[in-house]
Write an enzyme that holds these catalytic residues in place. Structure first.
Site, short mmCIF file in Angstrom:
data_model
loop_
_atom_site.label_atom_id
_atom_site.label_comp_id
_atom_site.label_asym_id
_atom_site.label_seq_id
_atom_site.Cartn_x
_atom_site.Cartn_y
_atom_site.Cartn_z
N ASN A 6 0.85 -1.19 0.00
CA ASN A 6 0.00 0.00 0.00
C ASN A 6 0.89 1.25 0.00
O ASN A 6 1.67 1.45 0.94
CB ASN A 6 -0.90 -0.02 1.24
CG ASN A 6 -1.93 1.09 1.21
OD1 ASN A 6 -1.62 2.24 0.90
ND2 ASN A 6 -3.17 0.77 1.55
N HIS A 9 0.95 6.04 1.99
CA HIS A 9 1.74 6.89 2.89
C HIS A 9 2.83 7.67 2.17
O HIS A 9 3.38 8.61 2.75
CB HIS A 9 2.27 6.06 4.05
CG HIS A 9 1.21 5.76 5.07
ND1 HIS A 9 0.93 6.61 6.11
CD2 HIS A 9 0.33 4.74 5.17
CE1 HIS A 9 -0.07 6.10 6.83
NE2 HIS A 9 -0.45 4.97 6.26
N HIS A 42 -5.76 3.60 -1.61
CA HIS A 42 -7.07 3.90 -1.05
C HIS A 42 -7.49 5.29 -1.49
O HIS A 42 -6.89 6.28 -1.09
CB HIS A 42 -7.02 3.81 0.47
CG HIS A 42 -8.34 3.97 1.15
ND1 HIS A 42 -8.51 3.76 2.51
CD2 HIS A 42 -9.57 4.32 0.69
CE1 HIS A 42 -9.77 3.97 2.83
NE2 HIS A 42 -10.44 4.32 1.74
N ARG A 44 -9.78 7.78 -0.76
CA ARG A 44 -10.74 8.17 0.27
C ARG A 44 -11.64 9.30 -0.21
O ARG A 44 -11.25 10.09 -1.07
CB ARG A 44 -10.00 8.60 1.54
CG ARG A 44 -9.23 7.48 2.23
CD ARG A 44 -8.64 7.98 3.53
NE ARG A 44 -9.68 8.22 4.50
CZ ARG A 44 -9.96 7.42 5.55
NH1 ARG A 44 -9.25 6.34 5.74
NH2 ARG A 44 -10.93 7.70 6.38
N ARG A 48 -7.45 12.61 1.32
CA ARG A 48 -6.40 13.07 2.24
C ARG A 48 -5.00 12.66 1.79
O ARG A 48 -4.02 13.24 2.25
CB ARG A 48 -6.66 12.57 3.66
CG ARG A 48 -6.53 11.07 3.83
CD ARG A 48 -6.72 10.66 5.28
NE ARG A 48 -8.05 10.99 5.76
CZ ARG A 48 -8.52 10.58 6.94
NH1 ARG A 48 -7.75 9.87 7.75
NH2 ARG A 48 -9.74 10.88 7.32
N GLU A 69 -8.76 0.39 -2.86
CA GLU A 69 -9.67 0.42 -1.71
C GLU A 69 -10.56 1.65 -1.82
O GLU A 69 -10.09 2.73 -2.21
CB GLU A 69 -8.86 0.48 -0.42
CG GLU A 69 -7.96 -0.73 -0.21
CD GLU A 69 -7.10 -0.62 1.04
OE1 GLU A 69 -6.62 -1.66 1.51
OE2 GLU A 69 -6.91 0.51 1.54
N THR A 100 -8.60 3.56 8.87
CA THR A 100 -9.80 2.73 8.96
C THR A 100 -9.83 1.98 10.27
O THR A 100 -8.89 1.27 10.63
CB THR A 100 -9.83 1.73 7.78
OG1 THR A 100 -9.66 2.46 6.56
CG2 THR A 100 -11.15 1.00 7.74
N GLU A 150 -11.09 -9.39 2.99
CA GLU A 150 -9.85 -9.01 3.67
C GLU A 150 -10.15 -8.86 5.15
O GLU A 150 -10.98 -8.02 5.54
CB GLU A 150 -9.26 -7.72 3.10
CG GLU A 150 -7.96 -7.34 3.78
CD GLU A 150 -7.19 -6.23 3.08
OE1 GLU A 150 -6.28 -5.66 3.70
OE2 GLU A 150 -7.51 -5.93 1.91
N HIS A 213 -3.99 -4.47 8.03
CA HIS A 213 -4.19 -3.35 8.95
C HIS A 213 -3.33 -3.53 10.20
O HIS A 213 -3.53 -4.44 10.98
CB HIS A 213 -5.65 -3.15 9.36
CG HIS A 213 -5.91 -1.73 9.81
ND1 HIS A 213 -6.13 -0.70 8.94
CD2 HIS A 213 -5.95 -1.18 11.04
CE1 HIS A 213 -6.31 0.43 9.61
NE2 HIS A 213 -6.20 0.17 10.89
#
Length: 258
Positions: A6, A9, A42, A44, A48, A69, A100, A150, A213
């Site tokens: 992922n 970040h 992701h 969102r 963000r 995602e 999340t 998941e 996660h």
């Protein structure tokens, strides 16, 4: 066990200064060379970190499969259908959360989720549901005719961190887990058993099982021992380590643990 990296970040770092560096797209070739099996991002609702243009370019140019995602918001689902990633993972979102915080409530939102799943399938996109590891959610996932689930490992990761790291002595301590170590050990064992039981139940229902996660270099081997889990999606811990080691080595170190 497959690894989805992922790269959200990287976009978090970019958005911290509102410039175009670092660019998440630059990471994809490194992820491929390091042995990653897919790219996870992701999109969102509040944008963000990953923005629409990021998602568009990554879905178009990534040599690795893309797992996108997203929330079950109709506008977001329409965007995903236009982008056509390999997979869409439906997740819950709250604007005020840092990350999340739990799995989808498939019971309360069954009709909305079913509508989203059908639309994604119509556009040739396989679907995964990000859920808490319990029997009710596994059975509901099967009824929704998705290919993947998941399992949310956040609770397990929090307990592990309070038990085996220095988290309790920092300003990020988890107040509700400030309990005796023997109680934390019991909670951790219970959490691992719940994840394993859920994975096996999903496998029995012909669902492919991923997990993610809060997974990191310290706790991940606790999850890799669960053979019913085929894939892990990990982001923050890889990007955090890459600050010191470089992204390629950070991914290779994690692949070695898998």
């Amino acid at each position: 066990m497959l690894l989805g990296v992922n790269i959200d970040h990287i976009a978090v770092l970019r958005e911290a200064r509102k410039i175009n560096d670092p660019n998440p797209l630059d990471a994809i070739s490194i992820c491929k060379l390091a042995g990653a099996d897919q790219i996870t991002i992701h999109l969102r609702e509040d944008r963000r970190h990953i923005h629409d243009k990021d998602a568009e370019i990554i879905c178009k140019l990534s040599p690795l499969p893309v797992n996108l995602e997203c929330a079950i918001d109709e506008e977001i689902i329409d965007i995903v259908c236009d982008l056509k990633p390999m997979r869409a993972t439906l997740v819950p979102e709250k604007r005020e959360e840092v990350t999340t915080e739990g799995g989808l409530d498939l019971i309360t939102n069954f009709d909305r989720i079913e509508k989203a799943v059908k639309k994604l399938h119509k556009n040739g996109i396989e679907v995964s549901l990000f859920i808490d590891p319990n029997k009710q959610m596994i059975e509901a996932s099967s009824k929704l005719n998705v290919e993947w689930i998941e399992l949310h490992t956040g609770s397990f990761a929090n307990i592990y961190a309070m038990l085996y790291s220095n988290l309790a002595n920092t300003h990020h301590t988890i107040k509700e887990l400030e309990i005796p170590r023997d109680e934390l050990k019991k909670l951790l064992d219970k959490s691992k058993k719940e994840i394993k039981k859920a994975a096996l139940k999903a496998q029995d229902l012909n669902l492919k099982v991923a997990a993610g996660h809060g997974l990191n270099y310290q706790n991940v081997t606790q999850i890799t021992s669960i053979k019913a889990i085929e894939e892990l999606n990990i982001g923050q811990s890889i990007i955090a380590r890459s600050v010191f080691t470089g992204l390629e080595k950070a991914i290779k170190d994690l692949k070695e643990l898998l």
